[in-house]
Design a protein around this motif. Structure first.
Motif, PDB file in Angstrom:
ATOM      1  N   ASP A  34       0.808  -1.219   0.000  1.00 27.55           N
ATOM      2  CA  ASP A  34       0.000   0.000   0.000  1.00 27.55           C
ATOM      3  C   ASP A  34       0.847   1.277   0.000  1.00 27.55           C
ATOM      4  O   ASP A  34       0.307   2.353   0.070  1.00 27.55           O
TER       5      ASP A  34
ATOM      6  N   ARG B 206     -12.007  -7.299   2.672  1.00 32.97           N
ATOM      7  CA  ARG B 206     -12.317  -7.055   4.073  1.00 32.97           C
ATOM      8  C   ARG B 206     -11.621  -5.806   4.591  1.00 32.97           C
ATOM      9  O   ARG B 206     -10.437  -5.599   4.303  1.00 32.97           O
TER      10      ARG B 206
ATOM     11  N   PRO C 151      -9.517  -3.527   7.074  1.00 33.17           N
ATOM     12  CA  PRO C 151      -8.515  -3.913   8.072  1.00 33.17           C
ATOM     13  C   PRO C 151      -9.009  -3.678   9.498  1.00 33.17           C
ATOM     14  O   PRO C 151      -9.660  -2.693   9.788  1.00 33.17           O
ATOM     15  N   ARG C 152      -8.618  -4.591  10.375  1.00 31.97           N
ATOM     16  CA  ARG C 152      -8.966  -4.432  11.788  1.00 31.97           C
ATOM     17  C   ARG C 152      -7.806  -3.798  12.539  1.00 31.97           C
ATOM     18  O   ARG C 152      -8.005  -3.061  13.499  1.00 31.97           O
TER      19      ARG C 152
ATOM     20  N   SER D 101      -3.721  -1.961  12.068  1.00 37.09           N
ATOM     21  CA  SER D 101      -2.773  -1.367  11.125  1.00 37.09           C
ATOM     22  C   SER D 101      -1.360  -1.725  11.550  1.00 37.09           C
ATOM     23  O   SER D 101      -1.118  -2.191  12.661  1.00 37.09           O
ATOM     24  N   ARG D 102      -0.443  -1.459  10.667  1.00 45.10           N
ATOM     25  CA  ARG D 102       0.964  -1.669  10.983  1.00 45.10           C
ATOM     26  C   ARG D 102       1.388  -0.842  12.194  1.00 45.10           C
ATOM     27  O   ARG D 102       2.139  -1.301  13.045  1.00 45.10           O
TER      28      ARG D 102
ATOM     29  N   THR E 237      -5.946 -10.447  18.239  1.00 47.54           N
ATOM     30  CA  THR E 237      -6.001 -11.187  16.965  1.00 47.54           C
ATOM     31  C   THR E 237      -5.205 -12.479  17.074  1.00 47.54           C
ATOM     32  O   THR E 237      -4.805 -12.874  18.161  1.00 47.54           O
TER      33      THR E 237
ATOM     34  N   ALA F 239      -2.274 -12.968  11.781  1.00 43.65           N
ATOM     35  CA  ALA F 239      -2.747 -11.666  11.296  1.00 43.65           C
ATOM     36  C   ALA F 239      -1.591 -10.679  11.240  1.00 43.65           C
ATOM     37  O   ALA F 239      -1.538  -9.809  10.368  1.00 43.65           O
TER      38      ALA F 239
ATOM     39  N   HIS G 177       0.535 -10.086   8.087  1.00 43.78           N
ATOM     40  CA  HIS G 177       0.041  -9.270   6.993  1.00 43.78           C
ATOM     41  C   HIS G 177       0.548  -7.846   7.096  1.00 43.78           C
ATOM     42  O   HIS G 177       0.460  -7.053   6.155  1.00 43.78           O
ATOM     43  N   HIS G 178       1.123  -7.513   8.235  1.00 47.41           N
ATOM     44  CA  HIS G 178       1.561  -6.130   8.459  1.00 47.41           C
ATOM     45  C   HIS G 178       3.080  -6.013   8.585  1.00 47.41           C
ATOM     46  O   HIS G 178       3.634  -4.952   8.319  1.00 47.41           O
TER      47      HIS G 178
END
Lengths: 259, 259
Positions: free
Chosen positions: A14, A50, A52-53, A55-56, A86, A90, A93-94
């Motif tokens: 992103d 979906r 995001p729940r 963030s990085r 989480t 998960a 992904h960050h």
DNA sequence: ACCTGAACACCGTTCAAGT
DNA sequence: ACCTGAACACCGTTCAAGT
């Protein structure tokens, strides 16, 4: 100022990166498979799927909390996930892996360090002040030491300090190349001091095998090692003293004198 | 000369230690329970029970083999046991835990390092030669770096080098206390150089995220960080150069000049 | 005294699947 | 796109038992 200027290196897909190969051309080996195969139907940059729940930033913040509260050994992907509500996976992904998380953490911390106001005009004094500032910032958190070996730091947000050191050395008469080498020497000394001292502190805290050095020093043969025998009694006290600045001054003095 | 002079610190019960408290008085917290409760019927020092199949030396030797062949990450208690043809738990009868094993390894290696013959007479040059010798010995094995943080080294068998440094600094005019502090500064610089350089090498070998620093340097703002922008193009080449000895000389020069 | 076997209490990470 | 669940392939170390 929480790492506002820290670049999001290896941000997952992103980041609107200016250099094309950072985003698409040659991604790191490990991520290549994932990035290329995992999302076959992502035709455009549309925000699809979906929401995001976490963030990085959430990940880094939570990691910092753990590390500040319980030490770097307590930072596991599982605990981090639990704190964030989480699953361990998960997180992946960050951040690419745990090592990247640690580097991110170091960056984040360096970005938050205070820049000393009113650095001295005298070049040598300026170098000393800048080096001492970064030293103190890092030495204040013992976990840094263990992360230091995972990165040569001086990355991203700490660059301002590097600039001050290189500039000061240049102003003191060193060539650009000499100034860079001088900065490296200062960094070796600084990182070494933090690492050695942090380890000694950890050793002391564990209060395990506390008498090893004493044991060694007690068995010294004065005929073979006269100087060490002479200072053996004072060794613990002498090495407990904080002489970072004295050594730093000696190093910088020598660098400037030897130009 | 495989660590003939290295003291067997924390050897389990069989070391005829001269200082009473090292063997019986205040054993380390972790071992206390085991040592006190495990052998209720060992009334005398008689060689009773099963004959040993492996010795502590065997363990250290096998560990060194693994580390030399496959790196320190490959050294696990399980693999070590397999190589020795025993079970992981058999090892714990010869070393307290893995950290002790690593320290033993470091000691063993330092003991095997060559002492430079014919050290210079000039005090400063002698300090430089001794420091460079220990540096080179340690830097030759990349795994050392990871172990270094587990001990402040300079233990046991490396003391000869320390003696040379402290003696040289004293001969150059420093007081005993200044000489110890000077030695510490040299050690910080040396350990830092090894650690930072080893990490950079590891990073390079992994060839993962190789462009992070380049990425950071490419995004430099010349208005904010002019010096760094000026050397950005040469940074990689400059920092790849081995300037350990230059920095060391600067440090020692400064130490002697500032006495 | 020295060693074994089995188990405990963890790790980081992959893989396939869900929404 | 983002997240979940279950599993893989490990760790170091303790405990109770064997010889």
């Amino acid at each position: 100022m929480p790492h506002a200027s820290a670049p999001q290196h290896d941000a997952p897909r992103d980041s609107p990166d200016t250099t094309p190969d950072a985003a698409a051309g040659t991604p790191p080996a490990k991520a290549r498979g994932k990035a290329g195969e995992k999302s076959p139907r992502s035709t455009a940059r549309k925000a699809v799927g979906r929401p995001p729940r976490i963030s990085r930033d959430d990940v880094v913040r939570a990691a910092r909390r753990i590390v500040d509260d319980a030490g770097v050994d307590a930072l596991t992907m599982r605990r981090l996930a639990t704190d964030l509500g989480t699953t361990p996976m998960a997180l992946y992904h960050h951040v690419r892996d745990k090592e990247e998380l640690l580097v991110l953490l170091l960056d984040d911390y360096a970005a938050g360090a205070l820049r000393p106001t009113g650095l001295p005009d005298d070049p040598v004094e300026r170098v000393l002040a800048a080096a001492a500032a970064i030293h103190d910032a890092l030495a204040a958190r013992p976990w840094i030491a263990q992360v230091l070996t995972a990165d040569d730091l001086m990355a991203a947000s700490a660059l301002w300090y590097v600039e001050q050191v290189v500039d000061g050395l240049t102003a003191a008469g060193l060539s650009p190349a000499q100034a860079v080498h001088g900065y490296r020497a200062i960094w070796y000394y600084t990182a070494g001091e933090i690492l050695v001292r942090a380890t000694a502190a950890r050793r002391r805290a564990a209060d395990d095998r506390p008498t090893y050095r004493e044991h060694v020093f007690a068995g010294l043969d004065p005929a073979e090692l006269p100087r060490l025998s002479g200072v053996a009694a004072d060794w613990a006290e002498l090495t407990a003293q904080d002489t970072y600045r004295d050594g730093l001054r000696a190093l910088v003095t020598g660098l400037v004198a030897g130009r």
